[in-house]
Scaffold this motif. Sequence first.
Motif, PDB file in Angstrom:
ATOM      1  N   LEU A 104      50.357  41.986  28.075  1.00  0.00           N
ATOM      2  CA  LEU A 104      48.635  41.455  29.076  1.00  0.00           C
ATOM      3  C   LEU A 104      47.962  41.958  29.895  1.00  0.00           C
ATOM      4  O   LEU A 104      46.672  42.732  29.936  1.00  0.00           O
ATOM      5  CB  LEU A 104      48.973  39.896  28.572  1.00  0.00           C
ATOM      6  CG  LEU A 104      48.995  39.297  27.509  1.00  0.00           C
ATOM      7  CD1 LEU A 104      49.202  37.443  28.226  1.00  0.00           C
ATOM      8  CD2 LEU A 104      48.119  39.605  26.904  1.00  0.00           C
ATOM      9  N   GLU A 105      49.103  42.076  30.638  1.00  0.00           N
ATOM     10  CA  GLU A 105      48.681  43.016  32.080  1.00  0.00           C
ATOM     11  C   GLU A 105      47.828  44.407  32.408  1.00  0.00           C
ATOM     12  O   GLU A 105      47.056  44.904  32.394  1.00  0.00           O
ATOM     13  CB  GLU A 105      49.185  42.873  33.388  1.00  0.00           C
ATOM     14  CG  GLU A 105      48.703  43.436  34.913  1.00  0.00           C
ATOM     15  CD  GLU A 105      50.270  43.506  35.914  1.00  0.00           C
ATOM     16  OE1 GLU A 105      49.553  44.396  36.769  1.00  0.00           O
ATOM     17  OE2 GLU A 105      50.655  42.907  35.870  1.00  0.00           O
ATOM     18  N   GLU A 136      49.667  31.397  29.003  1.00  0.00           N
ATOM     19  CA  GLU A 136      49.158  32.434  29.451  1.00  0.00           C
ATOM     20  C   GLU A 136      47.695  32.559  30.126  1.00  0.00           C
ATOM     21  O   GLU A 136      47.092  33.238  30.759  1.00  0.00           O
ATOM     22  CB  GLU A 136      49.900  33.789  29.618  1.00  0.00           C
ATOM     23  CG  GLU A 136      51.837  33.738  29.704  1.00  0.00           C
ATOM     24  CD  GLU A 136      51.865  33.220  30.797  1.00  0.00           C
ATOM     25  OE1 GLU A 136      51.255  33.336  32.069  1.00  0.00           O
ATOM     26  OE2 GLU A 136      52.791  32.610  31.398  1.00  0.00           O
ATOM     27  N   GLN A 137      47.210  32.467  28.631  1.00  0.00           N
ATOM     28  CA  GLN A 137      45.673  33.063  28.790  1.00  0.00           C
ATOM     29  C   GLN A 137      44.703  31.186  29.791  1.00  0.00           C
ATOM     30  O   GLN A 137      43.899  31.561  29.292  1.00  0.00           O
ATOM     31  CB  GLN A 137      44.978  33.559  27.621  1.00  0.00           C
ATOM     32  CG  GLN A 137      45.910  34.550  27.098  1.00  0.00           C
ATOM     33  CD  GLN A 137      45.313  36.199  28.179  1.00  0.00           C
ATOM     34  OE1 GLN A 137      45.484  36.246  29.433  1.00  0.00           O
ATOM     35  NE2 GLN A 137      44.255  36.395  27.823  1.00  0.00           N
ATOM     36  N   LYS A 164      45.107  29.123  36.747  1.00  0.00           N
ATOM     37  CA  LYS A 164      45.890  28.825  35.040  1.00  0.00           C
ATOM     38  C   LYS A 164      46.777  27.940  34.970  1.00  0.00           C
ATOM     39  O   LYS A 164      47.029  27.566  36.361  1.00  0.00           O
ATOM     40  CB  LYS A 164      46.628  30.019  35.827  1.00  0.00           C
ATOM     41  CG  LYS A 164      45.728  31.438  35.457  1.00  0.00           C
ATOM     42  CD  LYS A 164      46.763  32.893  35.630  1.00  0.00           C
ATOM     43  CE  LYS A 164      47.704  32.995  34.476  1.00  0.00           C
ATOM     44  NZ  LYS A 164      48.240  34.396  34.079  1.00  0.00           N
ATOM     45  N   LYS A 196      44.764  44.932  29.558  1.00  0.00           N
ATOM     46  CA  LYS A 196      43.622  44.794  30.303  1.00  0.00           C
ATOM     47  C   LYS A 196      42.861  45.759  31.082  1.00  0.00           C
ATOM     48  O   LYS A 196      42.284  45.994  30.887  1.00  0.00           O
ATOM     49  CB  LYS A 196      43.631  43.311  30.859  1.00  0.00           C
ATOM     50  CG  LYS A 196      43.854  41.977  30.086  1.00  0.00           C
ATOM     51  CD  LYS A 196      44.166  40.535  30.852  1.00  0.00           C
ATOM     52  CE  LYS A 196      44.281  39.396  30.292  1.00  0.00           C
ATOM     53  NZ  LYS A 196      43.861  37.705  31.313  1.00  0.00           N
ATOM     54  N   GLN A 229      43.564  28.334  31.021  1.00  0.00           N
ATOM     55  CA  GLN A 229      42.941  28.510  32.789  1.00  0.00           C
ATOM     56  C   GLN A 229      42.119  27.246  32.288  1.00  0.00           C
ATOM     57  O   GLN A 229      40.931  26.756  31.543  1.00  0.00           O
ATOM     58  CB  GLN A 229      42.637  29.391  33.198  1.00  0.00           C
ATOM     59  CG  GLN A 229      41.001  30.200  32.551  1.00  0.00           C
ATOM     60  CD  GLN A 229      40.937  31.647  33.153  1.00  0.00           C
ATOM     61  OE1 GLN A 229      39.361  31.699  33.367  1.00  0.00           O
ATOM     62  NE2 GLN A 229      41.520  32.626  32.627  1.00  0.00           N
ATOM     63  N   VAL A 236      51.708  33.871  25.331  1.00  0.00           N
ATOM     64  CA  VAL A 236      50.484  34.310  25.277  1.00  0.00           C
ATOM     65  C   VAL A 236      49.521  33.039  24.997  1.00  0.00           C
ATOM     66  O   VAL A 236      47.977  33.112  26.091  1.00  0.00           O
ATOM     67  CB  VAL A 236      50.207  35.776  23.573  1.00  0.00           C
ATOM     68  CG1 VAL A 236      48.433  35.686  24.132  1.00  0.00           C
ATOM     69  CG2 VAL A 236      51.281  36.634  24.064  1.00  0.00           C
ATOM     70  N   PHE A 237      49.295  32.369  24.451  1.00  0.00           N
ATOM     71  CA  PHE A 237      48.083  30.771  24.500  1.00  0.00           C
ATOM     72  C   PHE A 237      48.050  30.467  25.872  1.00  0.00           C
ATOM     73  O   PHE A 237      47.074  30.267  26.312  1.00  0.00           O
ATOM     74  CB  PHE A 237      48.149  30.105  23.536  1.00  0.00           C
ATOM     75  CG  PHE A 237      47.853  28.998  23.191  1.00  0.00           C
ATOM     76  CD1 PHE A 237      46.159  28.963  23.049  1.00  0.00           C
ATOM     77  CD2 PHE A 237      48.444  27.788  23.730  1.00  0.00           C
ATOM     78  CE1 PHE A 237      45.685  28.212  22.462  1.00  0.00           C
ATOM     79  CE2 PHE A 237      47.348  26.133  23.562  1.00  0.00           C
ATOM     80  CZ  PHE A 237      45.802  27.073  23.165  1.00  0.00           C
TER      81      PHE A 237
END
Length: 437
Positions: free
Chosen positions: A417-418, A240-241, A270, A421, A243, A237-238
Amino acid sequence: MLTAFARAFRTPDLRKKLLFTLAIIVVYRVGTHIPIPGVNYKAVQQCVTEAQGNQGLFGLVNMFSGGALLQITVFALGIMPYITASIILQLLTVVIPRLEALKKEGQAGTSKITQYTRYLTVALAILQGTGLVATARSGALFNGCSVASSIVPDQAIFSTITMVICMTAGTAVVMWLGELITDRGIGNGMSILMFISIAATFPSALWAIKKQGTLAGGWIEFGTVILVGLVMVGLVVFVEQAQRRIPVQYAKRMIGRRSYGGTSTYIPLKVNQAGVIPVIFASSLLYIPALVAQFAGSKSNWAIWVKDNLTKGDHPIYIVSYFLLIVFFAFFYVAISFNPEEVADNMKKYGGFIPGIRAGRPTAEYLSYVLNRITWPGSLYLGLIALVPTMALVGFGASQNFPFGGTSILIIVGVGLETVKQIESQLQQRNYEGFLR
């Protein structure tokens, strides 16, 4: 995340979408347990039990189908033909000018490319279904199973064609179910079905680790795997987020009596720009020589070398090859999916520039430099995450498709996550209070 789902269920139209998505998921899971005609179901079950934890070359594809591949069911091929077709068309878009022109046409061009993807999916389903039936008939689907040769009792041409048609039709239905979720449900339908397929294999894989464990009845190993999984989810998660935000300033322009521009924004690059695709590419490429050696049945030196070095997940040559292929495909996919020259030209066309960088070619060179710099940690991260199943093989004696392996965790976290969101954005649209209260 749980709060978002709770709020969504309190919103009538979102609740309908969520319930519709759950209904499609139930239909999909039922289809993964319906055997196709011409298959000895008892023999299949016996071979699956004997081969549990040692699924060989077909383990990854079996994971993507939610365990339906080795069961030889209607949805045995799952979503894999569609994924393969999508990746092929995405790669061909860079090579074939006609596809590149369609991509730039907007919604009409995208619809045409989607139609081509459907046709290619059916063609790949016929090809893969024929290969699966041929493998099952020869007994190579379950190596070492005592009844592997009796899985397909009737080996007539008509029976074989019927089995291939059933699996191809099942793939078409899966594709349709995914599009239904996209149109009338929540999230991307294909991603949701892939998420469900992988998550469905988790309980049995975790329980198998518990049964194979020796410390405190296997509970120590079970708890350790859960802990490692939670740490991996947090890490994924860290990253993938994460950027790199490149600032962009748009110059103010006067058109008539109105002024446009003068705003500042950023280009989000990213760290893991390629997603899970390099891992899938590397796994598929490593399967090819082992698959050829298995079907050829050759006793030559090359076949023996391949079987000794490229089929065992804990072999040093396999580990190094897998890692290097992931790094290579990460750079390759980023290079074809992000075009710095095109981005720089679009910015120049609309009066945008990066502060301190001249518009045009210097901007393209700067974007390319930054992209290469952040792709290195992204590719190394993908390689290390993908090697977790290998470490599990050594540490716990787990199967090659470890439940918290790199591919499965990347897909599950990415899809989760997608979807969250999308739910939050739809909730925000329905609860927007405006400037005045």
